[in-house]
Structure formats: structure tokens, C-alpha cells
Design an enzyme around this catalytic site. Sequence first.
Site, PDB file in Angstrom:
ATOM      1  N   GLU A 116       0.839  -1.191   0.000  1.00 25.36           N
ATOM      2  CA  GLU A 116       0.000   0.000   0.000  1.00 25.36           C
ATOM      3  C   GLU A 116       0.874   1.240   0.000  1.00 25.36           C
ATOM      4  O   GLU A 116       2.098   1.160   0.155  1.00 25.36           O
ATOM      5  CB  GLU A 116      -0.943  -0.018   1.215  1.00 25.36           C
ATOM      6  CG  GLU A 116      -1.938  -1.176   1.173  1.00 25.36           C
ATOM      7  CD  GLU A 116      -2.881  -1.198   2.365  1.00 25.36           C
ATOM      8  OE1 GLU A 116      -2.636  -0.443   3.319  1.00 25.36           O
ATOM      9  OE2 GLU A 116      -3.850  -1.959   2.330  1.00 25.36           O
ATOM     10  N   HIS A 241      -8.516  10.308   3.871  1.00 23.44           N
ATOM     11  CA  HIS A 241      -8.198   9.243   2.921  1.00 23.44           C
ATOM     12  C   HIS A 241      -8.413   9.789   1.515  1.00 23.44           C
ATOM     13  O   HIS A 241      -9.430  10.432   1.238  1.00 23.44           O
ATOM     14  CB  HIS A 241      -9.093   8.025   3.160  1.00 23.44           C
ATOM     15  CG  HIS A 241      -8.577   6.791   2.502  1.00 23.44           C
ATOM     16  ND1 HIS A 241      -8.616   6.601   1.136  1.00 23.44           N
ATOM     17  CD2 HIS A 241      -7.997   5.679   3.012  1.00 23.44           C
ATOM     18  CE1 HIS A 241      -8.091   5.427   0.842  1.00 23.44           C
ATOM     19  NE2 HIS A 241      -7.698   4.855   1.962  1.00 23.44           N
ATOM     20  N   ARG A 289      -0.683   9.159   2.243  1.00 23.55           N
ATOM     21  CA  ARG A 289      -2.056   9.633   2.085  1.00 23.55           C
ATOM     22  C   ARG A 289      -2.191  11.146   2.081  1.00 23.55           C
ATOM     23  O   ARG A 289      -3.011  11.699   1.346  1.00 23.55           O
ATOM     24  CB  ARG A 289      -2.931   9.027   3.199  1.00 23.55           C
ATOM     25  CG  ARG A 289      -3.194   7.552   3.000  1.00 23.55           C
ATOM     26  CD  ARG A 289      -3.976   6.974   4.150  1.00 23.55           C
ATOM     27  NE  ARG A 289      -4.301   5.576   3.883  1.00 23.55           N
ATOM     28  CZ  ARG A 289      -4.871   4.767   4.775  1.00 23.55           C
ATOM     29  NH1 ARG A 289      -5.171   5.227   5.976  1.00 23.55           N
ATOM     30  NH2 ARG A 289      -5.138   3.519   4.469  1.00 23.55           N
ATOM     31  N   HIS A 350     -10.686  10.262   7.429  1.00 18.68           N
ATOM     32  CA  HIS A 350     -10.535   8.808   7.570  1.00 18.68           C
ATOM     33  C   HIS A 350     -10.010   8.356   8.922  1.00 18.68           C
ATOM     34  O   HIS A 350     -10.410   7.310   9.412  1.00 18.68           O
ATOM     35  CB  HIS A 350      -9.617   8.292   6.470  1.00 18.68           C
ATOM     36  CG  HIS A 350      -9.433   6.809   6.466  1.00 18.68           C
ATOM     37  ND1 HIS A 350     -10.485   5.924   6.330  1.00 18.68           N
ATOM     38  CD2 HIS A 350      -8.320   6.038   6.589  1.00 18.68           C
ATOM     39  CE1 HIS A 350     -10.033   4.681   6.352  1.00 18.68           C
ATOM     40  NE2 HIS A 350      -8.734   4.716   6.524  1.00 18.68           N
ATOM     41  N   ARG A 385      -0.679   8.902   9.417  1.00 16.13           N
ATOM     42  CA  ARG A 385      -0.609   7.447   9.621  1.00 16.13           C
ATOM     43  C   ARG A 385      -0.253   6.727   8.329  1.00 16.13           C
ATOM     44  O   ARG A 385      -0.870   6.949   7.294  1.00 16.13           O
ATOM     45  CB  ARG A 385      -1.945   6.911  10.156  1.00 16.13           C
ATOM     46  CG  ARG A 385      -1.959   5.396  10.285  1.00 16.13           C
ATOM     47  CD  ARG A 385      -3.232   4.905  10.911  1.00 16.13           C
ATOM     48  NE  ARG A 385      -4.406   5.056  10.080  1.00 16.13           N
ATOM     49  CZ  ARG A 385      -4.730   4.236   9.070  1.00 16.13           C
ATOM     50  NH1 ARG A 385      -3.934   3.241   8.731  1.00 16.13           N
ATOM     51  NH2 ARG A 385      -5.851   4.434   8.396  1.00 16.13           N
TER      52      ARG A 385
END
Length: 532
Positions: A116, A241, A289, A350, A385
Amino acid sequence: MSGQDLKSHDVLIIGSGAAGLTAALVLAETCRVLVLAKGGLDGGSTNWAQGGIAAVLDAGDTFEDHIRDTMIAGAGLNRRETVEFVVEHAPAAIRRLVDLGVPFNAEAGSLHLTREGGHSHRRIVHVDDATGAAVQKALLKAAREHPNVTLLPGRTCIDLITGRHEAARYSGSGRVWGVYALDEASGTVEAHTARATILATGGAGRVYQFSTAPRGATGDGIAMAWRAGARVSNMEMMQFHPTCLYNLEVKNFLITEAVRGEGGRLINPRTGARFMEFYDPQRLELAPRDVVARAIDAEIKKFGLDFVHLDISHMPADFVRGHFPNIHEKLLGLGIDMTTQPIPVVPAQHYTCGGVLIDLDGRTDLPGLYAAGECTESGLHGANRLASNSLLECFVFGDAAARDILRRWDSFEAPPEVRAWDESRVTDSDEEVVIKQNWTEIRRFMWNYVGIVRTNKRLERAAHRIQMLSDEVNDYYGHFRVTTDLIELRNLLQSAELIVRSARARHESRGLHYTLDYPQTNEVARDTVLVP
């Protein structure tokens, strides 16, 4: 007590997601544990998690690589000792989940690992594209079967019980003995006491108009801990997000990071071209992100778009259906075939990267109070994060908090007698429209003024509106019987106030906090710590 029975257990856990149930299963070997859940037992964020859990399991990967990726994503605001602690405990957390029966995807006899955004290696273990639901199911099954675990859904927690010998409705800072909770079915308020209490209440995502968080993510644990006297940290770091489905009827369906990890491309629907090369030419769609969310936000504003496209239709159809069966099925029901068509996406709130300040044992400032998961600021995430570090944090700190309680058990006193909830001066409300109106207003101005891009003027406007609404809600709270909606609104306002106050205190742009008034990043990274 007029239906307000005092209920005492050894340990009280508020929240029935990954962090809370992990702690419960460790503690239950020797303690009587009560787990309270707002709404249903599977109503939290864990059950919604699509992507997976990050852990160093591949032969070519290292702890140092995972630590570095986490620190880069966190823009240097992470506490390295915390990152090391979590990363090094990740493989053991995965083994415990395997032992619980979580059916992780496997390939050639080993766990299948995907990649990811922000990760330099494939290290994401997953159950198709619905990892959280599988984890929640396994943890709940184990908890239900354990004789020392009591699961109590339908409880909206109001305030922590504090003080040495007694607690009144409005408590100052001090030792925590449990919580006052509303029985959602009967409307009565119960006092649940324990030698130790663990907050595992999730984040505050619903403070924003557009969010992937579940309905109950109203910052309850953060607000309760703050009112009781605990410090909070880095509340300005709200993660957006990049890829939430754009659909006027379905407002919070997340398109997992793994779609980009497996080759998904971000396309400007007006030009038909990929655009990440203009924002992060090396990492492209696999940038962290915060970078991708700001890039999408910039494209939308520059070209006057409603959304951008996330396109994985160039990959084989069987590959797409095999890796993302749940997303594929959901989108088909909305008239989108992701094997042949692009997916319209927009950023949405998110994850809450800040929260109640804890140490490596999950301890807060208040004796007897621990916390784990999204309601905390442990030092793991820093200013942003890294994908799939969220469930991991829950498992590691849920376990750490439980084990510290067991190590220090002899130092925990039995809870004293506490006062029952006093409703003698309140009445039933005949103006529920006030709650609905305020709920809508706060989420709208937080999105407009305290979103992906901020300014001093926008933050000032938000602070002014928060103060006005807080005065109104506090007056309402003091005169009418509590309801879940009123409790959540009170906590949303408190969380919003902490977010705005933290954002106004950070005079730089770092990670998730980007302000046009301070576009530079300071040389030294410092946490924003608020003291009650």
C-alpha cells in the site's frame, strides 16, 4: 438507586473493536472483564477496515524498513521508540490472530502480502478486501466464549468516574474508577466501576461532514479523558483518505489503499491523464495519504471537478475480482464495473492521528486509566498514519495495556462507593431539533474551515462557531435528560475544539496539517500537547 445499579468488575473496557477485545482476552485469563459498546458489538471502525495489517513477514523486508516508512509518512513527528516497539511486536500480533482463526489470504503456503501507499515492501496481510470484518468476527467469537468476559452492548458512555472516595456528576481530575453509561434501551444511567479502565473508543471522524468513519466515531473517549484531566496531543493531525467513493447516495464507502497498491491509477476525468507525476513524480499513486489527498484536492479545485477517477481497469478482470471481491460487488450494485470502468473518488476524513497521550504501556496521565487504538496519541503515527498501521496499533497497545495492568495488579485498589447519576433537576427535552441542527452545522463548518487546507482566518471562524454551539449545548445538557445524540454532540464539540486549538497552535505545515499561512516545515518537529 431507581434502576441505576452500581456494577463492578476487575477491569472495565470501553469499546469492542480490535484494541478493546485484544486487551479483554489477555486480561480474562486472571480478571473479570466488562466490555461496554455503544450500539452493537461490531459497530466500530475495526469492522469497516478493508486493507489489512502491516507486519514484517517477507524475507526481503526488515524492521528498519518498516520503521523508516512509518517515520517518513509521519513527517518526522513520530516518537521513534514507539515506532520500534510497534513494528517489532507486529509479527507476534499476526501470529495471535492466526491462532484465533483469522483466515488470512495465503499463497504457496505462506501469508499473501500486498503493498500500500508509503510502504517500500509488500507487508500487508489481509483477508481479501475485508480484513477488519474477519478480525472482528474472530475476536468477538473468542470473547463470547470466554467465561471471564462480559460483553454489554447498547451503552453510551457519558463521563469517567474520578476522585478518591466519591464522584459527582461533574468530576475533576484524579484517579479513574470507571464510567457513567447510558443504557440506550431503558434510558437510565448506570455507574460501572473497576480497578482499572481502558479506553478503546476509536476516533472523532464524524466531526467532519464527509468521513469514512462509522456513525459512532464521535470522539467519546478523547472528550471524556480530556474532561477528566488527561492531556491530549496532535489533534490537528486528522487524516483524509484520498479515495472515498463519490456517490450522492453512498457517502462513506472507502476504496482501499490496496487498489493503488495493486496498480490503480489516479486520472483527471477532464484531461484523461494521470496527475500524480505533477505532485510526487517518484512515488506517484503510492505516495503517503496526505500527499495524495492534497493532490486530489488541488486537481478538483483547479479544474472545477466534483471528483477524480481511480482506474484499475487496465489490470486483468480476474485479478481485480480476486483481490477486491467486496468492493467489486458493492460497485456493481451502484452501476460501476471496476474491471472495465474507472471509479469516481474524492478525499474524506478517515483517521484521527492525535488523541489521548499514552506511554508504551498504554497508560494515560490519570491513575487507573489506560487507552489504546485510534483514541490515543502513542507516537506511532506522527503527522500522518502509514497505511495498515492502524489495526496493528490496536493489537500491540491493547496487549501492552492489558499486560501492564496484570503486572501492576497488586497496586490497584478496589473501587470505592460512588454516587449514582443525579437526574433530579432535569426534564425530557421537547426540542430535539436543536441537536440535529447543531450536529449538521458543526460537521459542515469543520469540513469547510478545518479540512485538508487551512488558514488562520478559517480556524478563527471555526473557533468562534464552536464556542457559540458549546455554550448552547452545555445549557441544553444541564437541563434535559441525556440521550445518545446529546452525548455524542457534546463530545463532537469538545473534539472539534481540541482540533481547532491544536491547529491554531502549530505554526508550520507538516503532514496532515497544511496551512496557507505557514507553508514551511520547521526544522524541529514538536508535538502539540494540550493540558486541561
